[in-house]
Every structure is written in C-alpha cells, then in structure tokens.
Design an enzyme around this catalytic site. Structure first.
Site, PDB file in Angstrom:
ATOM      1  CD  GLU A  10       1.984  -4.603  -9.132  1.00 45.85           C
ATOM      2  OE1 GLU A  10       2.472  -5.572  -9.739  1.00 45.85           O
ATOM      3  OE2 GLU A  10       2.510  -3.476  -9.097  1.00 45.85           O
ATOM      4  CD  GLU A  36       7.033  -5.765  -7.751  1.00 43.46           C
ATOM      5  OE1 GLU A  36       7.895  -5.902  -8.628  1.00 43.46           O
ATOM      6  OE2 GLU A  36       5.990  -6.411  -7.736  1.00 43.46           O
TER       7      GLU A  36
HETATM    8  C1  BG6 Z   1       5.307  -6.337 -10.869  1.00 47.71           C
HETATM    9  C2  BG6 Z   1       5.331  -4.908 -11.309  1.00 47.71           C
HETATM   10  O1  BG6 Z   1       6.623  -6.722 -10.681  1.00 47.71           O
HETATM   11  O2  BG6 Z   1       4.849  -7.302 -11.734  1.00 47.71           O
HETATM   12  C3  BG6 Z   1       4.441  -4.615 -12.503  1.00 47.71           C
HETATM   13  O3  BG6 Z   1       5.054  -4.045 -10.248  1.00 47.71           O
HETATM   14  C4  BG6 Z   1       4.573  -5.733 -13.499  1.00 47.71           C
HETATM   15  O4  BG6 Z   1       4.771  -3.363 -12.993  1.00 47.71           O
HETATM   16  C5  BG6 Z   1       4.051  -7.003 -12.868  1.00 47.71           C
HETATM   17  O5  BG6 Z   1       3.955  -5.500 -14.727  1.00 47.71           O
HETATM   18  C6  BG6 Z   1       4.041  -8.195 -13.772  1.00 47.71           C
HETATM   19  O6  BG6 Z   1       5.313  -8.430 -14.293  1.00 47.71           O
HETATM   20  P1  BG6 Z   1       5.538  -8.835 -15.786  1.00 47.71           P
HETATM   21  O7  BG6 Z   1       7.004  -8.977 -15.921  1.00 47.71           O
HETATM   22  O8  BG6 Z   1       4.832 -10.111 -15.975  1.00 47.71           O
HETATM   23  O9  BG6 Z   1       4.948  -7.733 -16.579  1.00 47.71           O
END
Ligand code: BG6
Length: 485
Positions: free
Chosen positions: A379, A165
């Site tokens: 993800e 990201e």
């Molecule tokens: C992504 C990242 O942006 O989103 C993760 O790669 C992150 O590391 C995930 O934990 C969720 O984001 P957040 O802010 O809800 O923890």
C-alpha cells in the site's frame, strides 16, 4: 540507475470491507466492522461499508477497468465472514463462488491475484467468543479459514498475505479504542499481539503443508506490515533515544517476532516494567522462528518525527478525522517520546508527513535488521478530497505527485540491491476510509456516490497507465517536465 525488474508487479490494492458492500448478501455473516460501524459515534458521520463501492456486485466492471489501466496485479482481501459466516464450521458456497469468480476474471485479463486473508473484518461470531484474545479458539480458527482459502483458490493464486497491518488492528482496536472491539487497555493489546503472531505462523504452516502435498501451487506467502520509520527531530541524545524507543515499539515489536522469532529486548523490558508482557508458552518462539516468510509486504504512507517527551508530557491524542490540516495534536508516551511536526516537510490535510525518502530509508532499515528478504509495497497512496472540474474530470494531480515521488525512491532502492518485486498503490477505486468515511479518497477510479456509484477514471488513472506501459520510464519524463516548469 537499474530499472524496475522485468516482471515487476505494477499493482493496486483494496480491502473487502472498504470496497465490497453487500454486507448481508448471499449468506455472508456479520463482521466486527459491520456491527461496530452501526454503533453511534464510532465512525465519521456514521459512515459504514454496507454498500461501499458495491464491488461485490460490480466486480466484472471493476476488473475491466483494471485491465484498461494495465494493472499487472490486483491486491484484494477475502472477507472471512463470507467464507465462514460464523467464523468456523461449514463454509458458505456463495462466498467461495464470489472470490473464485473474481480470481477467474482477473486471470482472464492476465492480472495476477494478490490475496490478503485478513484485512481487519473478523467474523462477529468469533468476537463474541473473545476474538483475538481467545488464543485457543482464534489461532486454529484462522488456520482453518486460511487452509480453506488455500484449498479453494490455491490452484490459481500464487501470492498470499496472511494479515494486514497487525499494529493497527491491535493498537487501534485494543489500546486506543478507536477500532473494534473498542478496548483501551495496553496490556490486552500486547497480549493480542503475540496471539496474532501465532495465528500467522499456523496459517503459513498450513500453506507449506498443502504445497508439500502437491495440492496447490507453489507460490509465495508473507505478511503486510505498516512501515512508519522514525526520525529524531534533532541530533540531541534525548531525541535520538526517543526515536529508538518509538522504533522499538511501533516497528521492531511487530517485525521481530515474524522475522526473527523474538521480541526486541528494549521494549520487552519496558512492557515488563509495566506488567504488560504477553504470555509466551513453551514452543511459541520456536514456532515463530521456524516460520519462513517468502516476502514482507510494506504499507507505507508517512514517516514519524520524534522528540523527547518529559514525564509530564503529552499522552495519546485523538486523530485528525476531519481533513483540516493542523488539527492533529501532538501525542506520545510520557518519559519516552512524542511525535512532532517537522517544519521542513509537507503534510497532507490529515497531517500525515509526506516523506518519500522515508520509504527508501525504511526499506534499508528492514534489510539491515532482517537481511535481504524480498519486499513488496502493498500500500502507498494519498488520501485527499479530490476536486471535480466543471467538465466532470476528477483532478488529482497531488496524488500523481505523491505516487511519482515514492516510485522514484523505490527505483533507487532497487538500484541499491533491495529485492523489491512489486508496488501496489492504495487504492484502485475510491472506497471507505475506516474512520474518515468517503470524504478521504485514494482511488484511481472515482465513484459517484450521488449517481448510482458510477465509475470514472481520474487523472491519476491515465497517468498510472502510462507509468505501467513505459515500465516506469515516464516517471522521469514527467519529473523533468515538472522541474522545467
Ligand atoms: C492502511 C489500511 O492503514 O491505510 C487501509 O491498510 C487504509 O485499509 C489505509 O484505508 C488508509 O488509511 P485511512 O485511515 O486514510 O483510510
């Protein structure tokens, strides 16, 4: 509808800083997050990853849980400062040993390691010398670090992601001042975006060279980008134009250089008007053009709805870090666009728009713009404050619903010929959310922070186990059940 491919990678992800803990153990150097999260007022209630889920010390137990879940693949990141405590120089044998053992343990259970080299935890020693802004230092330091990882683990690892990201660590770190190094300067952010692209390209070049020399496995390498497709809130030309600018800035600016070796003219011109274009030296674009990515990793959580933003309209805003639905104010760029709430869409408690068809639409946009490059969802998941039943069971039906809907749209994309070869739910286990601490949970496995970090599979763990066992067939059964009820 065609099903998921035979060798589809049913997976789940984590990242080093968010899960490992052991932040000073066995010779690890400090990362920018180790330092930043200790500064007052930077993170949610001062939370940090000093201990996290202590995966560093409990990885064997965690891998056993992955195996019981039936994971075909596990995506994790390597902490650069474990391998090179000072960012460059002499590698730390204990750091190499940790990841080597983790990889061996995964392979022992037939779980394919899917490795990210950089998930935001830059060694502080490099930051002290300018970090991502110091082109001369950082491009070669990253390439050297990547090369070391390929040499050490490339006999067993077939899938590599250079960076996670890019938009987030750059824009949150250099434009919005919310991540380290806490800078608020758009010009510096844009300059860094180009340097980061060069670092990616040099790391891929190191990889290709080692493969050509027969020194490591001939695997696959790519990058993981966030996918945040935009949709105009109405069909008026103003809103459609607003959406075009948004996509140019938050999507094409980051994907185009990696996949086409150029920057999108619409946004280049916009930054030029502000005096913010990056320094592109002769040869840079050729380097990017000649870099072949074997796949693109997609991190997808939500879509964005856009409207025209007048010259005196909203600017950047704070983000919802409380989990109080509706507390996220509108934000945007005056005279270009603003992000607005779509009343027909469901939102999470953190005001993220739940829009599974956005994932499908986004994959189609990638194909339309960059061709049929293989894709993998690196993800996707739901952050929530999970309820615990009196029996102790962690109830996360909303996570099940969320993942189910997204997987169904993945299947539709596959049926339409999108070469999607894997899906990694975020996250395997409850871990630290960068700005939300431990209150925002994503895992299939609950971590009892008040009981010595004991692990407990949640409802979603058993549900995902069935999805994997049935190769996705159970998704439709449960959907019918939901439709009938
Ligand atoms: C992504 C990242 O942006 O989103 C993760 O790669 C992150 O590391 C995930 O934990 C969720 O984001 P957040 O802010 O809800 O923890």
């Amino acid at each position: 509808m065609a099903g998921f491919p035979e060798d589809f990678l049913w997976g789940s992800s984590t990242a080093a800083y968010q899960v490992e803990g052991a932040y000073q153990q066995d010779g690890k150097g400090l990362s920018i997050w180790d330092v930043y999260s200790h500064l007052p007022g930077t993170t949610y209630q001062g939370t940090n990853g000093d201990v996290a889920a202590d995966h560093y010390n409990r990885f064997r137990e965690d891998v056993r849980l992955m195996s019981e879940l039936g994971l075909k693949s596990y995506r994790f990141s390597i902490a650069w400062a474990r391998i090179f405590p000072g960012g460059v120089g002499k590698p730390n044998p204990a750091g190499i040993q940790f990841y080597s053992q983790l990889i061996d343990e995964l392979l022992c259970y037939d779980i394919v390691p899917f490795v990210t080299l950089y998930h935001w935890d830059l060694p502080q020693a490099l930051q002290d010398q300018g970090g991502w802004e110091n082109r001369e230092l950082i491009v070669s330091a990253f390439a050297q670090y990547a090369k070391t990882c390929f040499e050490q683990f490339g006999d067993r690892v077939k899938y590599w992601i250079t960076l996670n990201e890019v938009i987030n660590f750059i824009m949150l770190g250099y434009r919005d001042g919310l991540h380290p190094p806490g800078v608020r300067d758009e010009g510096r952010a844009i300059e860094v975006s180009h340097i980061v692209n060069l670092a990616h390209a040099e790391a891929v070049a190191e990889y290709r060279q080692l493969v050509a020399q027969g020194k490591i496995l001939d695997g696959k390498i790519g990058i993981a980008h966030v996918l945040l497709p935009g949709f105009p809130i109405s069909v008026t030309p103003e809103d459609v134009r607003a959406c075009e600018y948004y996509e140019g800035m938050d999507f094409h600016w980051f994907y185009d250089p990696v996949l086409k070796g150029e920057y999108p003219p619409l946004i280049w011109d916009y930054y030029q008007r502000k005096g913010h274009t990056p320094t592109v030296l002769p040869g840079d674009l050729d380097l990017l053009k000649n870099t072949v990515n074997d796949f693109i990793g997609i991190n997808y959580y939500q879509s964005t709805f856009l409207a025209y933003n007048p010259p005196d309209g909203v600017g950047s805003a704070t983000i919802n870090t409380s989990g109080q639905k509706g507390s996220q104010p509108e934000s945007g760029i005056p005279d270009l666009f603003k992000k607005v709430r779509n009343p027909d869409i469901e939102y999470t408690d953190w005001d993220w728009a739940v829009y599974p068809e956005g994932l499908y639409e986004g994959m189609k946009r990638i194909r339309a713009r960059y061709g049929n490059i293989p894709l993998v969802i690196t993800e996707n998941g739901l952050g929530s404050k999970d309820a615990i039943a009196p029996t102790g069971e962690v109830l996360d039906q909303s996570r099940i619903d969320y993942i189910q809907k997204h997987l169904i749209w993945c299947k539709k994309a596959i049926a339409e010929g999108i070469p999607l070869f894997g899906y990694f739910a975020w996250s395997f286990i409850d871990l630290l959310s960068w700005l939300n601490g431990y209150q925002k949970q994503y895992g299939f496995v609950y971590v009892a922070r008040d009981r010595n970090l004991a692990r407990h599979p949640k409802q979603s763990y058993w549900w995902y186990q069935e999805v994997i066992q049935t190769h996705g067939e159970s998704l439709y059964l449960s959907q019918e059940k939901t439709a009938e009820s």
